[in-house]
Structure formats: structure tokens, C-alpha cells
Motif scaffolding. Sequence first.
Motif, mmCIF file in Angstrom:
data_model
loop_
_atom_site.group_PDB
_atom_site.id
_atom_site.type_symbol
_atom_site.label_atom_id
_atom_site.label_comp_id
_atom_site.label_asym_id
_atom_site.label_seq_id
_atom_site.Cartn_x
_atom_site.Cartn_y
_atom_site.Cartn_z
ATOM 1 N N SER A 177 8.985 1.758 -1.412
ATOM 2 C CA SER A 177 10.084 2.204 -2.264
ATOM 3 C C SER A 177 9.999 1.482 -3.613
ATOM 4 C CB SER A 177 11.427 1.936 -1.583
ATOM 5 O OG SER A 177 11.618 0.541 -1.472
ATOM 6 N N LYS A 178 10.811 1.970 -4.537
ATOM 7 C CA LYS A 178 10.722 1.512 -5.929
ATOM 8 C C LYS A 178 10.822 -0.012 -6.063
ATOM 9 C CE LYS A 178 12.489 2.677 -10.387
ATOM 10 N NZ LYS A 178 13.621 2.691 -11.179
ATOM 11 N N ARG A 179 11.718 -0.623 -5.267
ATOM 12 C CA ARG A 179 11.940 -2.062 -5.465
ATOM 13 C C ARG A 179 10.700 -2.896 -5.144
ATOM 14 N NH1 ARG A 179 13.551 -5.722 -1.118
ATOM 15 N NH2 ARG A 179 12.893 -4.684 0.790
ATOM 16 N N ASN A 180 9.727 -2.299 -4.437
ATOM 17 C CA ASN A 180 8.530 -3.058 -4.054
ATOM 18 C C ASN A 180 7.303 -2.773 -4.922
ATOM 19 O OD1 ASN A 180 9.353 -4.742 -1.883
ATOM 20 N ND2 ASN A 180 9.635 -2.896 -0.632
ATOM 21 N N VAL A 181 7.440 -1.922 -5.926
ATOM 22 C CA VAL A 181 6.264 -1.522 -6.707
ATOM 23 C C VAL A 181 5.646 -2.725 -7.426
ATOM 24 C CG1 VAL A 181 5.461 -0.116 -8.642
ATOM 25 C CG2 VAL A 181 6.995 0.884 -6.929
ATOM 26 N N ALA A 182 6.442 -3.467 -8.186
ATOM 27 C CA ALA A 182 5.904 -4.607 -8.942
ATOM 28 C C ALA A 182 5.412 -5.695 -7.986
ATOM 29 C CB ALA A 182 6.978 -5.160 -9.877
ATOM 30 N N PHE A 183 6.164 -5.905 -6.912
ATOM 31 C CA PHE A 183 5.780 -6.915 -5.908
ATOM 32 C C PHE A 183 4.385 -6.614 -5.340
ATOM 33 C CE2 PHE A 183 5.814 -7.312 -1.185
ATOM 34 C CZ PHE A 183 5.634 -8.679 -1.093
ATOM 35 N N LEU A 184 4.121 -5.341 -5.019
ATOM 36 C CA LEU A 184 2.838 -4.986 -4.412
ATOM 37 C C LEU A 184 1.694 -5.093 -5.416
ATOM 38 C CD1 LEU A 184 3.959 -2.104 -2.061
ATOM 39 C CD2 LEU A 184 3.007 -4.321 -1.402
ATOM 40 N N LYS A 185 1.970 -4.813 -6.666
ATOM 41 C CA LYS A 185 0.911 -4.972 -7.679
ATOM 42 C C LYS A 185 0.547 -6.446 -7.809
ATOM 43 C CE LYS A 185 1.139 -0.685 -10.045
ATOM 44 N NZ LYS A 185 1.586 0.135 -11.149
ATOM 45 N N GLU A 186 1.563 -7.286 -7.693
ATOM 46 C CA GLU A 186 1.316 -8.739 -7.769
ATOM 47 C C GLU A 186 0.483 -9.200 -6.552
ATOM 48 O OE1 GLU A 186 2.442 -12.690 -6.445
ATOM 49 O OE2 GLU A 186 4.031 -11.207 -6.098
ATOM 50 N N LEU A 187 0.666 -8.523 -5.413
ATOM 51 C CA LEU A 187 -0.128 -8.884 -4.217
ATOM 52 C C LEU A 187 -1.562 -8.363 -4.282
ATOM 53 C CD1 LEU A 187 1.869 -8.375 -0.863
ATOM 54 C CD2 LEU A 187 1.372 -10.507 -2.068
ATOM 55 N N GLY A 188 -1.827 -7.424 -5.179
ATOM 56 C CA GLY A 188 -3.201 -6.938 -5.297
ATOM 57 C C GLY A 188 -3.363 -5.433 -5.229
ATOM 58 N N ALA A 189 -2.263 -4.683 -5.120
ATOM 59 C CA ALA A 189 -2.386 -3.217 -5.098
ATOM 60 C C ALA A 189 -2.753 -2.722 -6.497
ATOM 61 C CB ALA A 189 -1.076 -2.579 -4.650
ATOM 62 N N ASP A 190 -3.691 -1.778 -6.567
ATOM 63 C CA ASP A 190 -4.078 -1.197 -7.861
ATOM 64 C C ASP A 190 -3.120 -0.088 -8.266
ATOM 65 O OD1 ASP A 190 -6.834 -2.499 -8.386
ATOM 66 O OD2 ASP A 190 -6.897 -1.893 -6.291
ATOM 67 N N GLU A 191 -2.616 0.639 -7.266
ATOM 68 C CA GLU A 191 -1.654 1.720 -7.519
ATOM 69 C C GLU A 191 -0.591 1.659 -6.416
ATOM 70 O OE1 GLU A 191 -3.455 5.732 -8.027
ATOM 71 O OE2 GLU A 191 -5.353 4.673 -7.837
ATOM 72 N N VAL A 192 0.640 2.012 -6.769
ATOM 73 C CA VAL A 192 1.700 2.091 -5.756
ATOM 74 C C VAL A 192 2.444 3.406 -5.960
ATOM 75 C CG1 VAL A 192 3.756 1.014 -4.763
ATOM 76 C CG2 VAL A 192 1.973 -0.430 -5.778
ATOM 77 N N VAL A 193 2.588 4.170 -4.878
ATOM 78 C CA VAL A 193 3.375 5.402 -4.939
ATOM 79 C C VAL A 193 4.755 5.118 -4.351
ATOM 80 C CG1 VAL A 193 3.547 7.820 -4.230
ATOM 81 C CG2 VAL A 193 1.289 6.790 -4.656
ATOM 82 N N ASP A 194 5.780 5.320 -5.164
ATOM 83 C CA ASP A 194 7.169 5.155 -4.702
ATOM 84 C C ASP A 194 7.527 6.388 -3.878
ATOM 85 O OD1 ASP A 194 9.902 5.168 -4.386
ATOM 86 O OD2 ASP A 194 10.350 5.313 -6.531
ATOM 87 N N TYR A 195 7.623 6.189 -2.554
ATOM 88 C CA TYR A 195 7.801 7.356 -1.676
ATOM 89 C C TYR A 195 9.160 8.020 -1.854
ATOM 90 C CZ TYR A 195 10.485 4.298 1.510
ATOM 91 O OH TYR A 195 11.412 3.445 2.045
ATOM 92 N N SER A 196 10.094 7.325 -2.517
ATOM 93 C CA SER A 196 11.416 7.939 -2.678
ATOM 94 C C SER A 196 11.448 8.896 -3.869
ATOM 95 C CB SER A 196 12.482 6.852 -2.842
ATOM 96 O OG SER A 196 12.207 6.074 -3.983
#
Length: 319
Positions: A177-196
Motif C-alpha cells: 500500500s501507499k504508506r510502504n512505497v518509500a520504505f520499500l525503496k529504502e530497503l532495495g526495491a527498484d519499483e513499488v506498485v501501490d495495490y490500492s
Amino acid sequence: MKAIRSHTRGGPEMLVYEDGPEPRIAAGEALVRVHAAAITPTELTWNSTWTDSNGKDRRPIVPSFEVSGTVERVGAGVTDMKRGAPVYGLLNFWRDGAAAELVAARAADLAPKPRSLDQVHAAAVPLSGLTAWQALFDHAGVAAGDRVLIHGAAGGVGTFAVQFAHARGAHVIGTASKRNVAFLKELGADEVVDYSSARFEDRIRGVDAVIDTVGGDTLDRSWGVLRPGGVLVTIAGDAPETIAAKYGVRGVSMLVQPNKAQLVEIAGLIDAGRVRPVVDAVFPLPQAREAFERGLLGHTRGKLVLQVVPPSDAGGRSS
Ligand SMILES: NC(=O)c1ccc[n+]([C@@H]2O[C@H](COP(=O)([O-])OP(=O)(O)OC[C@H]3O[C@@H](n4cnc5c(N)ncnc54)[C@H](OP(=O)(O)O)[C@@H]3O)[C@@H](O)[C@H]2O)c1
């Protein structure tokens, strides 16, 4: 000893904090003094939580299948472990778990605790870390340069999967979800899709692997985002061969297995500062019920941990 137990099959409302018998250890086993234990919110729905491996009712049960603690005593034939040694590990799903002061474990399943972690953070690693490792590398064969889609990327398993795949050199796409997008990029994700706000299948195509920790509709919609010959690994549903064949891909439904060698490798990545367990919240052991209730809301970021021994062990990071 004090333990969280359930005498009646059900949800968190059945968990009670009470006295229970000390576990007995057999040859090849170790008795571990539990400092911290992590939970998987859905574990009270697993048959293995309530029966032994032959299907025999083993109530009252003790939940929580991952532990960090110290060796209290070893059984016959265990020669590589001393009293007081800090260990962590994934426990047998068909036996009493670690939401207690003591737990019995197969000595061969326990590995030295990562040196850089305190007990709470170490407890957050074994089940989710091994699940992510086995899904990515044993079942999906993810290698450097592969594009991997990880569903539930902000959860217990997902946060490890994102970091392991990134550390291996894969291109990592997560759903959250949206609140985790920046957090996941910081963990190493190159792209994050906000499923909501978007359907991942409208954005993502031709991935080499999907690691699914969500199941249901998310799993069903994932087959079509794989390249021909790609692989879908789910830990939260079935992967029927007929559907995989229809899409020209491979499907795997897996159950995590204890693995000491992999825990040693994961500890190495953690101590090298390349991977970190994410702990959402810590609950004193008597409040295990609240931990399960919170987990079942389905939006935990990383892991929920039960603290059994107060943090006088200051030998590591505690944030
Ligand atoms: N087969 C095995 O060996 C094995 C091993 C471990 C776990 N499991 C199972 O795997 C599942 C996941 O376990 P877990 O401990 O990782 O769960 P978890 O930590 O409780 O997962 C919570 C996460 O799921 C995310 N989420 C919820 N709905 C989502 C959606 N539609 N799309 C993407 N992300 C979504 C949430 O992110 P937001 O807050 O951003 O929504 C949250 O971060 C459970 O069913 C568990 O029983 C199986």
C-alpha cells in the motif's frame, strides 16, 4: 515455566499466559532459554499448530515457531553447542513453539545468532528469512539481473525477499500500500506498485519470477505477468500445474523448512550490514494475544516479536 498456551482450538482469544511443564529434550536436541520469539499471525489456523505430525491432537499447545535465545542444556549426541551459547532458529511446526521461557529444538536446526543483532531482532529472522531465501533461490532460482515481482513486499517474508533479491543483484518490484512505497525503496526495491491505486498486471509484464506472499486474487492475477518459462512461487496458496502449463510457466507452492546452513548465510548478510530484520512492534510475552490480534489486521510492516527476557542483553542493535 511461564508460557502462552491454548487449550481450545481457535484464534488469539484462546491464548492464555500460564504455567506449563518444561519441555523434555531427546537425543540430538537442545533446550533453549527463549529470549524472544516471533509470530506469524496466521499460524493459529495451521493444522500443525494443533496436532503432531501424525495428526494427533496435542493441546494444550504453545505457539510461535521462531526463537532467539541461549542454550540451556543439550541432549545425548550434541557436541557442537555449549550452555549459554546464543542461538536462533526455526522450530518444528508439529511441536510446542517458543512463546514460553523454554523450548525444545533439534540442535541441527539451530544456528549461531547474528552477532550484530539483539535478541528481539534475531527472533524476527528465522521463519520469514528462510521462507524468503528458499522461495527466491531454492524454488525460483533467482539470479543477478532477473526481474522479480514480490507480493506483500512490506510483510514479514516480503521485507526479507526484497532485501535478499536486491543483494543478489536482481531488479526488484514490490507490491504494497501507499504508506510502504518509500520504505520499500529504502530497503532495495527498484519499483513499488501501490495495490490500492493500481492493478499490478496493468503495470508489470515479462518478469522472470513472482514471489507471492498474499494469495487469493493476487495469486490468481499473477500468472500473466511472467515471461514464458518464468516461475511463480507462492507461500500462501496453490499453484496448480494445469494453470502453470496454460501460461507456459512453472508454479510452486512451498512450505519453509528449517535449514541451519541458510541461517548461517543469512546471519552473514546481516552482520555485513547488507540485510536487516524489520520489527514492527515488540510485545511482552503475557501480551501475545494482542500481538496476534494486531498481526491478523494484515498490515504489519516486517515482524511482530514477543519479548520473553527483558533486554539486559545489550549485545546488539535495538532499533
Ligand atoms: N508456506 C510457507 O512456508 C509460509 C511461510 C511463512 C508465511 N507463510 C504465509 O505467508 C503469508 C504471509 O506471511 P507474512 O508473515 O509475510 O505476512 P504479514 O507480515 O502478516 O503480511 C502483512 C503484509 O501484507 C501486505 N499486504 C496485505 N495485502 C496486500 C496486497 N493485496 N498486496 C500486497 N501486499 C499486501 C501488507 O502491506 P500493506 O500494509 O502495505 O497493505 C503487510 O505489510 C501468510 O499467509 C503466512 O501464513 C507461509
